[in-house]
Scaffold this active site. Structure first.
Site: not given
Length: 474
Positions: A169, A242, A276, A374
């Site tokens: 997806k 992850e 990331c 973040e």
């Protein structure tokens, strides 16, 4: 007329009556539509993957390698079309889109050569015992919007090499290039081995909860990763997660200011900071802080923010409105708190396109939101430190543990610091380098399991031990 893309299910390109709009983040214009799949399409894709698994699991490593090399070649041969399409939906400049497309082809080629050899546990007069790796079955892959092609390939390829089949997806924000690749590989991969379906975020929980999916591999936020882990626990699905990172760089006083400034800039601002493993907190020794912070700000002034399809653009827009609003909120919070800005900080939310100017903060406190959270955008806090022990402690003071970096001419000292950092990956005098042959994964709340290399490939398998009793009487 807006183009409508199709999904790949069971070797066929299919459409649905219901569709989703895809927006160019540089212009906010609708550029295409994709199927809005739900339970029926998912069930069909999983059924196709299950049927294909029966024969695919029996194929040889050489057969699997040929298929994966076919995927790599299809991407490489159509690279220019694909990177331009990627820029239109994701926003990153053409040069960075090229790196992703050709990098994905290279990743597929490199990983196609990975093999999982049997391990002999015992071989004597009484027994022969060996461990082999067997594929888990149907994999559900969920891909984010920041690197949609690289993330898709790093899920599809190891699944196929391990003998699994996959239902993938893409993000609803960036599905187009993935679906174009689906068209290109439709006749390269055996029907049902790779299925690619698009849908709203609500499709994700249907995938993670599907009883006929044996493993989930997900790249995205830690908050969503926790939900996936909870959902997968119902039937003990295998998972690889992850997740987020608040990656710290530590710059020692012997670093060359002029040489390091440009590298530190791009370690934070590549892909508009939507990485990331980007440097999201940079700790600079007080002896060079003023000179280095000025050098970084001076370099930033030379970098053009704009439409990624236009020549000379270095930093493109934020990919979607929701993330744009979050980054703007963090910048506004920093302004409200009275923190000092070296550059940037002024966002025009009424303009066209999700543009955030390159923003660099001057030594905000550790408890500032822009430091503790973040940001995932073109905003970089620079912080001053006086001792190495202090820098390590501050770098490790995070719920995340994905990656980090140390910058110094003294590599022995840098390694000593790297070994104390609580992250899955640490770079010395470089940034964001991932090897297809080395494992990549996070510590703490940055992930679960590993990708890349043999360790990543093993994530798609179970160990099976077969023992032969040599002196048995039957």
């Amino acid at each position: 007329m807006t183009k409508t893309y199709a999904n790949l299910i069971g070797g066929e390109m299919i459409t649905t009556d219901s569709t989703l709009d895809v927006i160019n983040p540089a212009t906010e214009e609708i550029i295409a539509q994709v199927p809005a799949c739900g339970k029926d399409e998912l069930d069909r894709a999983v059924a196709a993957a299950n049927e294909a698994f029966k024969s695919w699991r029996k194929t040889s490593p050489q057969q699997r390698q040929e298929v994966v090399l076919g995927i790599a070649n299809a991407i490489k041969e159509n690279g220019e079309e694909l990177y331009r399409l990627l820029t239109s939906e994701q926003g990153k400049p053409h040069q960075q889109a090229q790196q992703e497309i050709y990098g994905a082809a290279g990743l597929a080629k490199a990983q196609s050569a990975l093999t999982l050899d049997d391990v002999i546990n015992q071989d004597d007069d009484t027994r022969l015992s060996r461990t082999r790796r067997v594929p888990v079955g149907v994999v559900g892959g969920i891909v984010p919007w920041n690197f949609p092609i690289m993330m898709a390939i790093q899920k599809i390829v190891p699944a196929l090499i391990a003998g699994c089949t996959i239902v993938l997806k893409p993000s609803p924000f960036t599905p187009l290039t993935t679906l174009r690749i689906a068209e290109l590989i439709k006749d390269v991969v055996p029907a049902g081995t790779v299925n690619i379906i698009t849908g709203e975020d609500s499709l994700g929980p249907l995938i993670t909860g599907h009883p006929d999916i044996a493993k989930i591999t997900f790249t995205g936020s830690t908050a969503t990763g926790k939900k996936i882990m909870e959902s997968a626990s119902a039937d003990l699905k295998r998972i690889t997660l992850e997740l987020g990172g608040n990656d710290a760089s530590i710059v020692l006083p012997d670093a060359d200011v002029e040489k390091v400034a440009e590298q530190l800039f791009w370690s934070s601002f590549s892909n508009a900071g939507q990485v990331c493993i980007a440097a999201k907190r940079i700790y600079i020794h007080e002896d060079i802080y003023d000179d280095l912070s000025k050098a970084i700000a001076d370099y930033a002034a030379q970098v053009k923010v704009g439409d990624g399809s236009q020549q000379g653009t270095g930093v493109g827009p934020i990919q979607n409105k929701k993330q744009f609003e979050r980054v703007c909120e963090l910048i506004q919070d920093a302004k409200d708190q009275g923190y000092k800005f070296l550059t940037g900080g002024d966002v025009d939310p009424s303009g066209t396109g999700y543009y955030v100017p390159i923003t660099i903060l001057d030594n905000p406190p550790e408890d500032a939101r822009i430091v503790a959270e973040e940001q995932f955008g073109p905003v970089m806090p620079l912080m001053k430190f006086s001792s190495v022990d202090e820098a390590i402690e501050r770098a490790n003071n995070s719920e995340y543990g994905l990656a980090g970096a140390v910058w110094s001419k003294d590599t022995d000292k840098a390694v000593e610091i790297a070994e104390q950092m609580e992250t899955g990956t640490v770079w010395i005098n470089e940034f964001m380098h991932l090897s297809p042959l080395a494992p990549f994964g996070g510590h703490k709340q940055s992930g679960f399991g590993a990708e890349y290399g043999i360790e990543g490939l093993k994530e798609f398998t179970y160990p099976q031990v077969i023992t032969i009793k040599r002196d048995a009487v039957v």
